[in-house]
Design a protein around this motif. Sequence first.
Motif, PDB file in Angstrom:
ATOM      1  N   LYS A  80       0.827  -1.195   0.000  1.00 17.39           N
ATOM      2  CA  LYS A  80       0.000   0.000   0.000  1.00 17.39           C
ATOM      3  C   LYS A  80       0.868   1.255   0.000  1.00 17.39           C
ATOM      4  O   LYS A  80       1.875   1.334   0.707  1.00 17.39           O
ATOM      5  CB  LYS A  80      -0.921   0.023   1.224  1.00 17.39           C
ATOM      6  CG  LYS A  80      -1.887  -1.161   1.281  1.00 17.39           C
ATOM      7  CD  LYS A  80      -2.797  -1.196   0.059  1.00 17.39           C
ATOM      8  CE  LYS A  80      -3.770  -2.363   0.119  1.00 17.39           C
ATOM      9  NZ  LYS A  80      -4.636  -2.412  -1.090  1.00 17.39           N
ATOM     10  N   LYS A 101       2.030   4.861   0.963  1.00 16.69           N
ATOM     11  CA  LYS A 101       1.960   5.712   2.153  1.00 16.69           C
ATOM     12  C   LYS A 101       2.775   6.984   1.918  1.00 16.69           C
ATOM     13  O   LYS A 101       3.680   7.001   1.084  1.00 16.69           O
ATOM     14  CB  LYS A 101       2.524   4.975   3.373  1.00 16.69           C
ATOM     15  CG  LYS A 101       1.755   3.730   3.798  1.00 16.69           C
ATOM     16  CD  LYS A 101       0.420   4.090   4.422  1.00 16.69           C
ATOM     17  CE  LYS A 101      -0.336   2.874   4.929  1.00 16.69           C
ATOM     18  NZ  LYS A 101       0.357   2.198   6.046  1.00 16.69           N
ATOM     19  N   GLU A 129      -6.044  12.962 -12.981  1.00 15.36           N
ATOM     20  CA  GLU A 129      -5.369  12.692 -11.720  1.00 15.36           C
ATOM     21  C   GLU A 129      -4.105  13.547 -11.589  1.00 15.36           C
ATOM     22  O   GLU A 129      -3.811  14.073 -10.514  1.00 15.36           O
ATOM     23  CB  GLU A 129      -5.000  11.211 -11.624  1.00 15.36           C
ATOM     24  CG  GLU A 129      -6.173  10.277 -11.404  1.00 15.36           C
ATOM     25  CD  GLU A 129      -5.760   8.826 -11.465  1.00 15.36           C
ATOM     26  OE1 GLU A 129      -6.495   7.981 -10.923  1.00 15.36           O
ATOM     27  OE2 GLU A 129      -4.703   8.514 -12.066  1.00 15.36           O
ATOM     28  N   GLU A 151      -4.162  12.679   1.521  1.00 14.21           N
ATOM     29  CA  GLU A 151      -4.805  11.358   1.443  1.00 14.21           C
ATOM     30  C   GLU A 151      -5.345  11.100   0.038  1.00 14.21           C
ATOM     31  O   GLU A 151      -5.333   9.961  -0.437  1.00 14.21           O
ATOM     32  CB  GLU A 151      -5.918  11.270   2.493  1.00 14.21           C
ATOM     33  CG  GLU A 151      -5.361  11.225   3.919  1.00 14.21           C
ATOM     34  CD  GLU A 151      -6.433  11.353   4.985  1.00 14.21           C
ATOM     35  OE1 GLU A 151      -6.367  10.621   5.997  1.00 14.21           O
ATOM     36  OE2 GLU A 151      -7.344  12.186   4.812  1.00 14.21           O
ATOM     37  N   ARG A 152      -5.797  12.149  -0.626  1.00 16.74           N
ATOM     38  CA  ARG A 152      -6.234  12.001  -2.018  1.00 16.74           C
ATOM     39  C   ARG A 152      -5.032  11.702  -2.915  1.00 16.74           C
ATOM     40  O   ARG A 152      -5.135  10.886  -3.834  1.00 16.74           O
ATOM     41  CB  ARG A 152      -6.944  13.281  -2.478  1.00 16.74           C
ATOM     42  CG  ARG A 152      -7.296  13.307  -3.963  1.00 16.74           C
ATOM     43  CD  ARG A 152      -8.160  12.135  -4.367  1.00 16.74           C
ATOM     44  NE  ARG A 152      -8.427  12.141  -5.806  1.00 16.74           N
ATOM     45  CZ  ARG A 152      -8.688  11.059  -6.529  1.00 16.74           C
ATOM     46  NH1 ARG A 152      -8.721   9.854  -5.944  1.00 16.74           N
ATOM     47  NH2 ARG A 152      -8.921  11.156  -7.818  1.00 16.74           N
ATOM     48  N   VAL A 187      -2.366  10.089  -2.051  1.00 15.56           N
ATOM     49  CA  VAL A 187      -2.047   8.683  -1.805  1.00 15.56           C
ATOM     50  C   VAL A 187      -2.984   7.776  -2.606  1.00 15.56           C
ATOM     51  O   VAL A 187      -2.558   6.779  -3.208  1.00 15.56           O
ATOM     52  CB  VAL A 187      -2.123   8.367  -0.299  1.00 15.56           C
ATOM     53  CG1 VAL A 187      -2.066   6.853  -0.070  1.00 15.56           C
ATOM     54  CG2 VAL A 187      -0.982   9.054   0.447  1.00 15.56           C
ATOM     55  N   GLU A 188      -4.268   8.125  -2.644  1.00 11.37           N
ATOM     56  CA  GLU A 188      -5.240   7.356  -3.427  1.00 11.37           C
ATOM     57  C   GLU A 188      -4.868   7.341  -4.910  1.00 11.37           C
ATOM     58  O   GLU A 188      -4.955   6.303  -5.581  1.00 11.37           O
ATOM     59  CB  GLU A 188      -6.635   7.950  -3.267  1.00 11.37           C
ATOM     60  CG  GLU A 188      -7.269   7.732  -1.911  1.00 11.37           C
ATOM     61  CD  GLU A 188      -8.637   8.397  -1.820  1.00 11.37           C
ATOM     62  OE1 GLU A 188      -9.072   9.000  -2.832  1.00 11.37           O
ATOM     63  OE2 GLU A 188      -9.266   8.331  -0.747  1.00 11.37           O
ATOM     64  N   ILE A 189      -4.454   8.490  -5.421  1.00 13.40           N
ATOM     65  CA  ILE A 189      -4.089   8.590  -6.839  1.00 13.40           C
ATOM     66  C   ILE A 189      -2.880   7.705  -7.139  1.00 13.40           C
ATOM     67  O   ILE A 189      -2.866   6.964  -8.123  1.00 13.40           O
ATOM     68  CB  ILE A 189      -3.802  10.059  -7.213  1.00 13.40           C
ATOM     69  CG1 ILE A 189      -5.101  10.868  -7.183  1.00 13.40           C
ATOM     70  CG2 ILE A 189      -3.151  10.154  -8.590  1.00 13.40           C
ATOM     71  CD1 ILE A 189      -4.898  12.357  -7.388  1.00 13.40           C
ATOM     72  N   GLN A 230      -1.891   5.141  -5.426  1.00 14.26           N
ATOM     73  CA  GLN A 230      -2.283   3.741  -5.263  1.00 14.26           C
ATOM     74  C   GLN A 230      -2.971   3.230  -6.526  1.00 14.26           C
ATOM     75  O   GLN A 230      -2.692   2.117  -6.998  1.00 14.26           O
ATOM     76  CB  GLN A 230      -3.208   3.592  -4.065  1.00 14.26           C
ATOM     77  CG  GLN A 230      -3.552   2.139  -3.734  1.00 14.26           C
ATOM     78  CD  GLN A 230      -2.337   1.363  -3.249  1.00 14.26           C
ATOM     79  OE1 GLN A 230      -1.720   1.724  -2.265  1.00 14.26           O
ATOM     80  NE2 GLN A 230      -1.997   0.284  -3.955  1.00 14.26           N
ATOM     81  N   SER A 231      -3.853   4.049  -7.084  1.00 15.04           N
ATOM     82  CA  SER A 231      -4.535   3.665  -8.326  1.00 15.04           C
ATOM     83  C   SER A 231      -3.531   3.500  -9.460  1.00 15.04           C
ATOM     84  O   SER A 231      -3.614   2.549 -10.250  1.00 15.04           O
ATOM     85  CB  SER A 231      -5.582   4.717  -8.709  1.00 15.04           C
ATOM     86  OG  SER A 231      -6.606   4.792  -7.741  1.00 15.04           O
ATOM     87  N   ASP A 291      -1.577   0.309  -8.888  1.00 15.81           N
ATOM     88  CA  ASP A 291      -2.400  -0.864  -9.213  1.00 15.81           C
ATOM     89  C   ASP A 291      -2.508  -1.053 -10.729  1.00 15.81           C
ATOM     90  O   ASP A 291      -2.429  -2.183 -11.227  1.00 15.81           O
ATOM     91  CB  ASP A 291      -3.797  -0.706  -8.605  1.00 15.81           C
ATOM     92  CG  ASP A 291      -3.781  -0.772  -7.081  1.00 15.81           C
ATOM     93  OD1 ASP A 291      -2.799  -1.271  -6.517  1.00 15.81           O
ATOM     94  OD2 ASP A 291      -4.767  -0.309  -6.464  1.00 15.81           O
TER      95      ASP A 291
END
Length: 568
Positions: free
Chosen positions: A291, A293, A507, A552-553, A555-557, A559-560, A563
């Motif tokens: 994940k 971070k 993004e 946090e957004r 980090v989401e970007i 992570q996507s 992936d």
Amino acid sequence: MLAYPTPYLTIGGMMMVQRLLVKDSLLRNLKSGLTAILLTSLVLAGCSSGSKDNTPDAKPNEAGKGTSTAIGSSYPLNTTESITSWEILNMNAVTFYSNLAETPFGKALADKTGVQVEYIHPNDQQTAEQFNLMIASDELPDVIEYDWTGRSAGSYPGGPEKAIQDGVILELNELIDQYAPNLKKKLEADPTLDQMVKTDSGKYYVFPMIRNPSGLVFRGPMIRQDWLDELGLPVPTTIEEWEKTLIAFRDEKGAKAPLSVTYTGGNFEIRDAFIGAYRTSNSFYVDDEGKVKYGPIDPQYKDFLALFRKWFAEGLFDKDFALTDTKALDNKILTGQTGATVHLLSGGMGKWMDAMKGQDPKFKLVGAPYPTLLKDEVPFIGQRDFKYNPGPSKAITTAAKNPELIVRWLDYAYSEEGAMLYNFGIEGESYVMENGAPVYTDLIKNNEKYSLQQMVSQYSKPNGPYEADERRNWNTFPEQDEAVKVWAKTDAEKHTLPGFLTPTAEESKELGKILTEVSNYKEEMFVKFIVGKEPMESYDKYVEQIKKLGIERAVEIYQSALDRYNSR
């Protein structure tokens, strides 16, 4: 075979409109005074929109773009055309020449490929600004060597997908398939490399710099071995041992800054050394569960800040760290003010040991392991790069009149003959073959006036779009070879976030805004915590503010994007 999920993109009126929109957007973000100065430097550098084909038998090329002639497929190519290439000139080469075309390498490349190149070199201190001005202008060269990933400061906003969509650079899938057999062969033979050098949608966008396995690790902690020997101390491995050693450097050797690192452009060059001891990072990283971070808001990051706050107060860490650039660090190391740092293998350790050969025969630097909290613990993270190096990779712009010619010229670097020139230079001058292996001549390795790195830079291309040869070694001291082995013993491969992820255009736009605000605030608070202007009790408020800024957004970007990369 290579996959081509999208057709080759021709350049029409819509793309010109998109280019204009990009131009307007970029120009609005540049201050008028700086724009005038840098634009003048670009004009003086001779930037052009690409060479024109004046031959009478010109015909539309097979990619549906511009014109081309029958240039053939063997080298030297049958052409009278020249091309323009925007790229940084290696700082070692600047010692001798102001333009790559004037170097023995540049002349040999033109002779071997049959292609004359006009090189445009940005000012080393203003590369990002000059890149933005060039993109915003209507004057693009044929080729640009730069980081297009969108991650690094100054790289193209939105990344390669956006650059293609905006009509700035070309998608290279069909061009590589038709005119770059050498690169195509390497990509087909190496699925991991192939995965790295394209976007999530499968678009190739550069001719890549490919590192060899021994070139993945080149930075880490280093320390004065001669001081350790004099004081009867071992090379430190843990935080506790480092503190004991730095105290001895301060008290017994009179070091004013026992530990010092460069801090330039808001970038704390300690990277993840010492920080990794607390199982976190100074930026984004990947945890044990895969994940993403952001290290500077981890609870344990506070422990690192507290450590360096203590060391700063006690005179163990450089009191002037926020003002220390490369030249300042050079002076501190060479005058004995500093006994330990985190820096580069050649541009640090090799350079300093070479400089001190005639001044202090005892002077010796060695690589130290990335510090840990516990003895014999494997460091959580360290410097370890990937096979694909985005920065010195070349994209072809939409201004290019003859993409086929440019692709054939670039593909030469991935041929056997081209690889030898790019890696070792000119046979008989910079290297000779001994027992089937290239060996540098005395002109290169035993030059009385210049270092090996300086001499090599004239005859080869230290970084660029080619595959680095495993046999190439610019280390001039055995301590450098040993340092690489020491620095490689980390879990960095598992925890380092790849630098070539490709967030979507939407993004990337969102990410750019978040990271600009986060980075500015994080660096401001970082310095305040270290020097004691902000109490450590404010750490939770600091974390909350970074979260409010959208980390946090971000980090989401990432992570996507990670992936999607893993699913390529």
